[in-house]
Write an enzyme that holds these catalytic residues in place. Structure first.
Site, mmCIF file in Angstrom:
data_model
loop_
_atom_site.group_PDB
_atom_site.id
_atom_site.type_symbol
_atom_site.label_atom_id
_atom_site.label_comp_id
_atom_site.label_asym_id
_atom_site.label_seq_id
_atom_site.Cartn_x
_atom_site.Cartn_y
_atom_site.Cartn_z
ATOM 1 N N ARG A 61 -54.875 -18.015 20.426
ATOM 2 C CA ARG A 61 -55.773 -16.859 20.458
ATOM 3 C C ARG A 61 -55.307 -15.912 21.555
ATOM 4 O O ARG A 61 -54.829 -16.361 22.615
ATOM 5 C CB ARG A 61 -57.210 -17.272 20.754
ATOM 6 C CG ARG A 61 -57.925 -17.975 19.613
ATOM 7 C CD ARG A 61 -58.234 -17.019 18.472
ATOM 8 N NE ARG A 61 -59.018 -17.652 17.422
ATOM 9 C CZ ARG A 61 -58.504 -18.310 16.393
ATOM 10 N NH1 ARG A 61 -57.185 -18.444 16.290
ATOM 11 N NH2 ARG A 61 -59.284 -18.841 15.468
ATOM 12 N N GLU A 116 -72.274 8.169 39.539
ATOM 13 C CA GLU A 116 -72.314 8.657 38.168
ATOM 14 C C GLU A 116 -73.506 9.552 37.850
ATOM 15 O O GLU A 116 -73.484 10.276 36.850
ATOM 16 C CB GLU A 116 -72.317 7.472 37.191
ATOM 17 C CG GLU A 116 -71.041 6.636 37.238
ATOM 18 C CD GLU A 116 -70.984 5.595 36.151
ATOM 19 O OE1 GLU A 116 -69.865 5.152 35.829
ATOM 20 O OE2 GLU A 116 -72.046 5.203 35.613
ATOM 21 N N SER A 171 -68.351 -9.655 23.959
ATOM 22 C CA SER A 171 -67.744 -10.027 22.679
ATOM 23 C C SER A 171 -66.937 -11.295 22.904
ATOM 24 O O SER A 171 -65.711 -11.263 23.018
ATOM 25 C CB SER A 171 -66.842 -8.893 22.156
ATOM 26 O OG SER A 171 -66.344 -9.197 20.879
ATOM 27 N N PRO A 172 -67.623 -12.453 23.004
ATOM 28 C CA PRO A 172 -66.970 -13.675 23.471
ATOM 29 C C PRO A 172 -65.910 -14.233 22.538
ATOM 30 O O PRO A 172 -65.172 -15.137 22.930
ATOM 31 C CB PRO A 172 -68.141 -14.663 23.635
ATOM 32 C CG PRO A 172 -69.213 -14.121 22.746
ATOM 33 C CD PRO A 172 -69.071 -12.638 22.781
ATOM 34 N N GLY A 173 -65.797 -13.680 21.338
ATOM 35 C CA GLY A 173 -64.700 -14.105 20.471
ATOM 36 C C GLY A 173 -63.350 -13.589 20.929
ATOM 37 O O GLY A 173 -62.316 -14.097 20.494
ATOM 38 N N GLU A 232 -60.472 8.966 38.849
ATOM 39 C CA GLU A 232 -60.635 7.932 37.824
ATOM 40 C C GLU A 232 -60.794 8.533 36.429
ATOM 41 O O GLU A 232 -61.129 7.830 35.479
ATOM 42 C CB GLU A 232 -61.849 7.056 38.164
ATOM 43 C CG GLU A 232 -61.655 6.209 39.419
ATOM 44 C CD GLU A 232 -62.799 5.249 39.659
ATOM 45 O OE1 GLU A 232 -63.709 5.159 38.799
ATOM 46 O OE2 GLU A 232 -62.782 4.573 40.707
ATOM 47 N N GLU A 283 -63.045 10.445 35.265
ATOM 48 C CA GLU A 283 -64.418 10.395 34.777
ATOM 49 C C GLU A 283 -64.945 11.820 34.589
ATOM 50 O O GLU A 283 -64.734 12.687 35.432
ATOM 51 C CB GLU A 283 -65.318 9.640 35.755
ATOM 52 C CG GLU A 283 -65.026 8.157 35.856
ATOM 53 C CD GLU A 283 -65.943 7.458 36.836
ATOM 54 O OE1 GLU A 283 -66.173 6.250 36.660
ATOM 55 O OE2 GLU A 283 -66.422 8.104 37.792
#
Length: 207
Positions: free
Chosen positions: A47, A112, A129-131, A158, A160
């Site tokens: 993976r 911000e 998204s732990p997959g 950065e 932004e």
């Protein structure tokens, strides 16, 4: 039937791990095996894993004016979909080593959105998204004043470019319902606010 969570990290064997890309982000490739529910061992498989540190997100809420602050900015991952890649999101930032999530929330609110927080209330921690990625988000709601909120923010070095919007709580909830807000942190936080709004207005206004 067995109850959930019969396995833990000791039931996983990482046979090999190597970094296959290192740029603004990092990607590792792993060869691993783990226990199966039927009692057998999973054959070795590979993976790719997006290695990303933990982040902190916070929904700024003014209980007296019943308003939230949402940030509009460009997000590359939304490009190419049937929507604008400029999203309405929460105050957010990556956690530095040794930095508490509450410190990140207060630092990023100033950078911000020009905001300061009184009380910070924990909403939850969740895996993005732990997959495919290691990232975990620490999610908060922050007590603030929206009286002078709004405007342009972000750190130039950065890259932004952020516009802070003051939004009535009812309008923020409506944007969840009609899909104008479709990123996970904002959805979770605004739905949490919907459930806890009256309590916060009692407790935070009294404080």
């Amino acid at each position: 039937m067995p109850k959930p969570f019969q396995f833990n990290a000791n039931d996983v064997t990482v046979e090999k791990r190597e970094t296959v890309f290192q740029g603004f982000f990092r990607m590792d490739k792993l060869w691993l095996t783990h226990a199966r529910f039927d009692g057998r061992e999973m054959p070795t498989f590979t993976r790719e894993l997006f290695v990303r540190g933990d982040a902190t997100c916070v929904l700024p809420y003014d209980p007296e004016r019943d308003e939230v602050v949402l940030l509009e900015q460009f997000r590359l991952g939304a490009l190419g979909r049937d929507q604008s890649p400029w999203l309405l999101e929460l105050v957010a930032g990556m956690n530095e080593d040794g930095e508490a999530p509450e410190e990140v929330a207060r630092r990023e609110a100033e950078e911000e959105a020009g905001l300061t927080f009184g009380h910070l209330e924990k909403v939850c921690d969740y895996l993005v998204s732990p997959g495919g990625t290691t990232e975990l988000v620490h999610l908060y709601c922050g007590h603030t004043s929206t009286t002078d909120a709004g405007g342009l923010y972000g750190l130039e070095h950065e890259h932004e470019d952020i516009r802070a919007h003051v939004v009535p709580a009812d309008e923020a909830i409506a944007m969840i319902q009609d899909g104008r807000i479709n990123n996970a942190a904002a959805i979770i936080a605004i739905q949490w606010l919907q459930l806890n709004r009256e309590r916060l207005r009692r407790e935070w206004v009294a404080a």
